[in-house]
Scaffold this motif. Structure first.
Motif, short mmCIF file in Angstrom:
data_model
loop_
_atom_site.label_atom_id
_atom_site.label_comp_id
_atom_site.label_asym_id
_atom_site.label_seq_id
_atom_site.Cartn_x
_atom_site.Cartn_y
_atom_site.Cartn_z
N ALA A 2 0.78 -1.09 -0.01
CA ALA A 2 -0.02 0.00 -0.09
C ALA A 2 0.85 1.15 -0.02
N LYS A 3 1.81 1.24 0.80
CA LYS A 3 2.85 2.38 1.05
C LYS A 3 3.57 2.60 -0.44
N THR A 4 3.80 1.47 -1.09
CA THR A 4 4.57 1.77 -2.26
C THR A 4 3.78 2.27 -3.38
N ALA A 5 2.44 1.92 -3.37
CA ALA A 5 1.43 2.37 -4.30
C ALA A 5 1.21 3.99 -4.21
N TYR A 6 0.93 4.24 -2.80
CA TYR A 6 0.52 5.63 -2.24
C TYR A 6 1.93 6.62 -2.94
N ILE A 7 3.05 6.28 -2.48
CA ILE A 7 4.20 7.11 -2.77
C ILE A 7 4.25 7.07 -4.47
N LYS A 8 3.99 6.06 -5.20
CA LYS A 8 3.88 6.51 -6.62
C LYS A 8 2.70 7.27 -7.06
N ALA A 9 1.61 7.38 -6.57
CA ALA A 9 0.56 8.12 -6.66
C ALA A 9 0.94 9.58 -6.31
N LEU A 10 1.66 9.77 -5.14
CA LEU A 10 2.02 11.24 -4.85
C LEU A 10 2.85 11.88 -5.79
N GLN A 11 4.07 10.85 -6.39
CA GLN A 11 4.86 11.39 -7.39
C GLN A 11 4.19 11.78 -8.47
N LEU A 12 3.45 11.07 -9.04
CA LEU A 12 2.82 11.35 -10.34
C LEU A 12 1.89 12.44 -10.08
N ALA A 13 1.08 12.67 -8.93
CA ALA A 13 0.29 13.61 -8.52
C ALA A 13 0.85 15.11 -8.40
N ARG A 14 2.19 14.91 -7.91
CA ARG A 14 3.11 16.34 -7.71
C ARG A 14 3.34 16.87 -9.11
N PHE A 15 4.07 15.65 -9.92
CA PHE A 15 4.48 16.06 -11.12
C PHE A 15 3.48 16.57 -12.18
N GLN A 16 2.10 16.02 -12.10
CA GLN A 16 0.78 16.51 -12.73
C GLN A 16 0.37 17.66 -12.21
N LYS A 17 0.75 18.15 -11.15
CA LYS A 17 0.24 19.37 -10.32
C LYS A 17 -1.00 19.20 -10.12
N ASN A 18 -1.63 18.06 -9.56
CA ASN A 18 -2.89 17.66 -9.02
C ASN A 18 -2.96 17.97 -7.74
N SER A 19 -3.23 19.14 -7.20
CA SER A 19 -3.37 19.35 -5.74
C SER A 19 -4.42 18.38 -4.97
N GLY A 20 -5.46 18.11 -5.60
CA GLY A 20 -6.56 17.43 -4.99
C GLY A 20 -5.79 16.00 -4.73
N GLU A 21 -5.45 15.27 -5.58
CA GLU A 21 -4.99 13.88 -5.38
C GLU A 21 -3.74 13.91 -4.58
N VAL A 22 -3.06 15.16 -4.48
CA VAL A 22 -1.74 15.14 -3.74
C VAL A 22 -2.29 15.06 -2.25
N GLU A 23 -3.31 15.79 -1.91
CA GLU A 23 -3.95 15.88 -0.57
C GLU A 23 -4.51 14.39 -0.31
N LEU A 24 -5.25 13.84 -0.98
CA LEU A 24 -5.85 12.58 -0.73
C LEU A 24 -4.60 11.54 -0.51
N VAL A 25 -3.54 11.29 -1.19
CA VAL A 25 -2.73 10.51 -0.83
C VAL A 25 -1.93 10.79 0.34
N GLN A 26 -1.51 12.18 0.61
CA GLN A 26 -0.83 12.35 1.85
C GLN A 26 -1.90 12.16 3.17
N GLU A 27 -3.04 12.03 2.89
CA GLU A 27 -3.83 11.61 4.06
C GLU A 27 -3.86 10.16 4.28
N ARG A 28 -3.71 9.45 3.29
CA ARG A 28 -3.49 7.99 3.52
C ARG A 28 -2.08 7.49 3.96
N LEU A 29 -1.21 8.28 3.31
CA LEU A 29 0.27 7.80 4.16
C LEU A 29 0.53 8.25 5.40
N SER A 30 -0.26 9.30 5.57
CA SER A 30 -0.19 9.59 7.10
C SER A 30 -0.86 8.71 8.20
N ALA A 31 -2.10 8.19 7.90
CA ALA A 31 -2.75 7.21 8.35
C ALA A 31 -2.12 6.00 8.25
#
Length: 341
Positions: A298-327
């Motif tokens: 799960a952590k590996t998938a979330y980190i990949k999602a975060l990297q892609l979301a940041r690269f694509q400047k998708n702030s909404g997705e960045v926030e969602l993934v960060q919430e999951r990584l924190s949890a």
């Protein structure tokens, strides 16, 4: 059979099946990704899709939000696929029909689930049947499947020289010796029966002596249910939509309507293997790993999602993934790894 509903003296008919639906994982199935589709801007959790022409405002393939309305053109009908029930509904012309009434949202979306992010809801606070140094069975993911020849995999046991895999259920009973931690369903064995409960036992051996074992009971859905699921999937695929969007919205919702974690995870994994750059797909895959108690994956998938979301400047997705990584970091649960590691 046909089921008729009246609203303001206007008639629409619905093709109805008597299959009970189970909710899909509401709190972790939002779909705000990049690139963002038209429906993703309007709602977090689409509950269906238009699969025909005939609506005044929505084209074939449009996602449906709970607040939408179906507005068939005069003399035409609109066909809708509802995710939670997998029903194909035929809406006749006459007036505007609320999607919330046509495609009922999952009935028990407020029920909490036993996952690694909510261990307080588990009968066993350490997780479901996990023992240290046991050959914990990883695949099939979850406890409900439709594949009658599932792949079986488990975690490695220190000091084990081989493993014995036993499967029994209905008329099926076999045993295989394996050196590694993965077993493809034997081609010379009868496939699992529809509607059956099947016990899988993996025994770790050191030489000729058994060390420790793990057990998983998996249920194969009845044939009629499997047929309906496959028909819904083929209907969605025929629309020619984005493969990524189809995987993490439509197919994930259809599979999760019956808690088919094995099928949706394998489907999402296939999109990853195909080279997907969609951060939402990786986030949803991480969500499904959470449900099968695999925090490292799960952590590996979330980190990949975060990297892609940041690269694509998708702030909404960045926030969602960060919430999951924190949890995930606060769950303080032992890490389970990929069986190949």
């Amino acid at each position: 059979m046909r089921k008729k509903f009246y609203k303001n003296k206007t008639l629409f008919t619905v093709g109805f099946t008597a299959i009970t639906s189970i909710m899909f994982f509401g709190s972790l199935s939002s779909v705000m990704g990049s690139p963002r589709t038209e429906a993703q801007v309007r709602c977090i959790e689409p509950i269906g899709r238009v699969i025909s022409t005939g609506d005044r405002y929505m084209r074939s393939g449009s996602l449906l939000c709970p607040t939408d309305q179906i507005s068939p053109k005069q003399g035409e009908e609109v066909k809708v696929l509802c995710y939670s029930s997998r029903e194909h509904l035929l809406v006749e012309a006459g007036s505007n029909f609320p999607v919330r009434e046509i495609c009922k949202p999952p009935a028990f979306s407020s029920v909490r689930k036993c996952t690694l992010l909510s261990p307080q809801d588990c009968p066993n606070r350490k997780g479901p049947n996990r023992r240290e140094n046991a050959p914990n069975i990883i695949q099939p993911y979850g406890k409900v499947i439709i594949n009658r020849r599932p792949l079986i995999s488990w975690t490695a046991v220190p000091g084990a020289t081989s493993y014995t895999v036993q499967l029994s259920g209905g008329e099926v009973k076999w045993e295989k010796e394996v050196v590694g931690t993965t077993l493809s369903y034997p081609q010379d064995q009868q496939e699992l029966s529809y509607g059956s409960a099947n016990k899988i036992i993996v025994i770790a051996n050191k030489g000729n002596d058994p060390i420790i074992d793990d057990t998983l009971v998996v249920h194969v859905l009845p044939e009629g249910w499997v047929r309906q699921i496959n028909q819904a999937i083929e209907q969605v695929k025929s629309l020619g939509l984005s493969a990524d969007e189809t995987a993490y919205i439509d197919l994930d919702a259809i599979y999760m309507s019956e808690r088919l974690l094995n099928d949706t995870i394998e489907n999402l994994q296939a999109r990853v293997a195909a080279g997907s750059f969609n951060p939402t797909l990786y986030r949803i895959l991480g969500d499904r790993y959470v449900e099968v108690w695999m925090p490292q994956l799960a952590k590996t998938a979330y980190i990949k999602a975060l990297q892609l979301a940041r690269f694509q400047k998708n702030s909404g997705e960045v926030e969602l993934v960060q919430e999951r990584l924190s949890a995930l970091s606060q769950s303080q649960l032992p890490t389970r790894t990929n069986p190949a590691q």
